[in-house]
Design an enzyme around this catalytic site. Structure first.
Site, PDB file in Angstrom:
ATOM      1  N   SER A 433      -3.486  -9.101   2.819  1.00  0.00           N
ATOM      2  CA  SER A 433      -2.812  -9.161   2.204  1.00  0.00           C
ATOM      3  C   SER A 433      -2.433  -7.636   2.483  1.00  0.00           C
ATOM      4  O   SER A 433      -1.682  -6.973   2.677  1.00  0.00           O
ATOM      5  CB  SER A 433      -2.495  -9.005   0.892  1.00  0.00           C
ATOM      6  OG  SER A 433      -3.889  -8.270  -0.214  1.00  0.00           O
ATOM      7  N   LYS A 476      -1.184  -6.685  -8.611  1.00  0.00           N
ATOM      8  CA  LYS A 476      -1.143  -4.966  -7.989  1.00  0.00           C
ATOM      9  C   LYS A 476      -0.458  -4.249  -8.526  1.00  0.00           C
ATOM     10  O   LYS A 476      -0.192  -2.916  -8.378  1.00  0.00           O
ATOM     11  CB  LYS A 476      -0.239  -5.586  -6.320  1.00  0.00           C
ATOM     12  CG  LYS A 476      -2.039  -6.125  -5.693  1.00  0.00           C
ATOM     13  CD  LYS A 476      -1.567  -7.099  -4.467  1.00  0.00           C
ATOM     14  CE  LYS A 476      -2.392  -7.735  -3.422  1.00  0.00           C
ATOM     15  NZ  LYS A 476      -1.705  -8.335  -2.781  1.00  0.00           N
TER      16      LYS A 476
END
Ligand code: ATP
Ligand code: MG
Length: 525
Positions: A433, A476
């Site tokens: 990611s 996140k």
């Protein structure tokens, strides 16, 4: 006398037939054994365990959803979606008339309230609560018991739990189910399945008691920091509820309503004797305790309480004079803040990414620098896992071959030995990611220009510049909020995940969704 005591214990219980038979056999044997012989001791021990088990004894469930909601709200701030999930779960049980046949799994970073939620569930149901950790458990016998012929043999944890709580339908919490590993002797997954799986656990066999025991009335709640290491067979049978960590406001509320009152009470202080201002609490959260959970926050507050007491005791003035702790006083109590107010890192070759680990979401700086210009080269540091190393190569290849399109010197990488580093080298990192983050750091270096705005990003990058979906969007976003970063780039494919988030997490956020790298480029340069 022992025999009388054993009989007395058993008299109050309703024994299953096999238990009754076993009991009579053992008592018969016990009576003819010579006191002081080794067998006398082991048989007595066995009878002691056998007679203390809660045969046929259970607590009546309080299946009152209003009450359950009240208990959950009393013990916890925030966590609205978690409370809803728990209530749905209890509602199902209410409908059936009993809570059975399911295993709950609470997964999330340390200190986010997993244990605490489990206790509340027990208390809402009016059930006993027992907790043990699977982390560090190395021997199947700790779960299933040792055979009686072993020296110092003991029953397994589940039998110990039932004896301890005195009912056969407690809530049993198994902590750290993700830490049960290969160091385990025997097969952990099957040993646990035998005890947790509603299809099998009405006939759970403990080797010490050597009897089949019904665990099907127990409500099992497991906790874990991550799903990856949980055996799949177990995972398949559990209802997973994810706790993702708190933003600053939630932590401030939790500190004010729960942590601080608890600490003061434990210290025997009244609230007015030690007054920590709201501003100070907020500063503790922002400056000293930025992780996903609240355990470190609790530690810091504990430190303040402790030092406050010392001051109170040492003060010359009248004993009563209350202590007030404001923002300015914090360095006295806690030292200099570990975290400064700064937002995302930004500079030439420096870009902030968003990562997701077992510790919750985190921001993560990526730095790219040109070491020399004698030849083309690329080196990577920061304890990166294999997948992440691959993303770095992809980013390097992609940016090298698209410099013209992105307005950099097309020859830049031909004569650049590049070092890419992801700081906090002590934390192992992996996953794809960080692809777009690494590419942006490299591009920024090649253009000799910092990204135009302070932002953080996440997304997998392919060799042709597609941006793919990543996991942990919620974690996140929470991490970005904690660092006061309010501009994000997320993959277009994660738009749905983002939109599903509760409003308080989205409020004030500017999010750009990227389908391909060009979308990232447009936001940054
Ligand atoms: P670990 O993975 O380390 O076991 P955990 O998720 O089980 O962590 P808890 O022990 O439940 O964490 O929580 C740590 C402390 O924070 C406890 O004192 C708990 O009561 C408190 N706490 C956590 N979340 C909340 C909340 N939402 N409201 C009130 N108190 C909370
Ligand atoms: Mg816990």
């Amino acid at each position: 006398a022992d025999v009388d005591m054993f009989r007395e214990r058993m008299a109050e219980k309703s024994l299953p037939e096999n238990v009754q038979e076993r009991f009579e056999d053992e008592i018969e044997k016990f009576q003819v054994l010579e006191q002081g012989s080794p067998e006398y001791g082991t048989t007595r021990n066995y009878l002691d365990w056998l007679t203390q088990m809660p045969w046929g004894q259970h607590s009546q469930d309080k299946l009152d959803l209003k009450e359950a909601r009240r208990v959950l709200n009393r013990d916890h701030d925030g966590l609205d979606d978690i409370k809803d999930r728990i209530l749905e779960f209890l509602a199902e049980g209410t409908f059936k008339g009993e809570i059975s046949g399911s295993i709950l799994l609470l997964v999330g970073p340390p200190g986010v309230g997993k244990t605490s939620i489990g206790k509340s569930v027990a208390s809402a149901l009016g059930r006993e609560f027992y907790r043990f950790s699977l982390g560090g458990m190395r021997d199947e016998a700790e779960i299933k018991g040792h055979r009686r012929t072993y020296i110092g043999a003991m029953p397994g944890k589940f039998v110990q739990a039932l004896k301890e709580v005195g009912t056969n339908n407690p809530v049993i919490m198994l902590d750290e189910i993700d830490k049960i590993g290969n160091s385990f002797m025997g097969d952990p997954a099957s040993a646990l399945l035998e005890s947790l799986d509603p299809e099998q656990n009405s006939e759970f066999l403990d080797h010490y008691l050597d009897l089949r025991i019904d665990l099907s009335k127990v409500l099992f709640i497991c906790t874990a920091n991550q799903l990856d290491t949980i055996p799949q067979a177990l995972l398949d049978r559990m209802d997973t509820i994810r706790l993702s960590g708190y933003i600053t406001d939630e932590k401030v509320d939790i500190a004010k309503h729960h942590l601080l009152p608890k600490l003061l009470k434990r210290a025997g202080l009244k609230k007015k004797q030690l007054d920590i201002t709201d501003g100070a609490i907020r500063q503790v959260v922002e400056g000293y305790a930025r992780e996903a959970g609240v355990r470190n926050l609790e530690k810091q507050l504990h430190k303040i309480v402790r030092k406050g007491i010392v001051r109170m005791v040492e003060s010359e003035e009248a004993e009563q004079s209350p202590i007030r702790v404001g923002v300015k006083d914090l360095p006295d109590y806690l030292g200099q803040p570990w975290f400064r107010k700064e937002k995302a890192l930004r500079g030439v070759g420096v870009v902030t990414g968003l990562a997701w680990t077992a510790m919750g979401g985190a921001t993560m700086g990526v730095e790219a620098s040109r070491i020399h210009s004698q030849n083309r080269g690329f080196t990577l540091t920061g304890q990166l896992g294999d997948v992440m190393k691959e993303s770095a190569s992809i980013a390097h290849s992609f940016v090298s071959s698209h410099l013209k399109q992105y307005k950099g010197d097309p020859e830049f990488f031909d004569q650049s030995y590049i070092h890419l580093h992801v700081p906090e080298g002590a934390t192992p990192k992996d996953g794809p990611s960080a692809g777009v983050t690494m590419a942006t750091a490299l591009l920024s270096l090649a253009r000799n220009e910092a990204p135009h705005r302070t932002l953080a990003m996440t997304g997998e990058l392919t060799l042709t510049g597609q941006v793919l979906a990543v996991g942990g969007i919620r974690e996140k976003v929470i991490a970005a909020r904690r660092q006061k970063i309010n501009t994000l780039i997320l993959p277009e494919a994660n738009r749905g995940d983002y939109e599903e988030l509760p409003d308080y997490l989205k409020e004030g956020m500017e999010v750009h969704f990227a389908k391909e790298y060009t979308d990232v480029y447009r936001v940054c340069f």
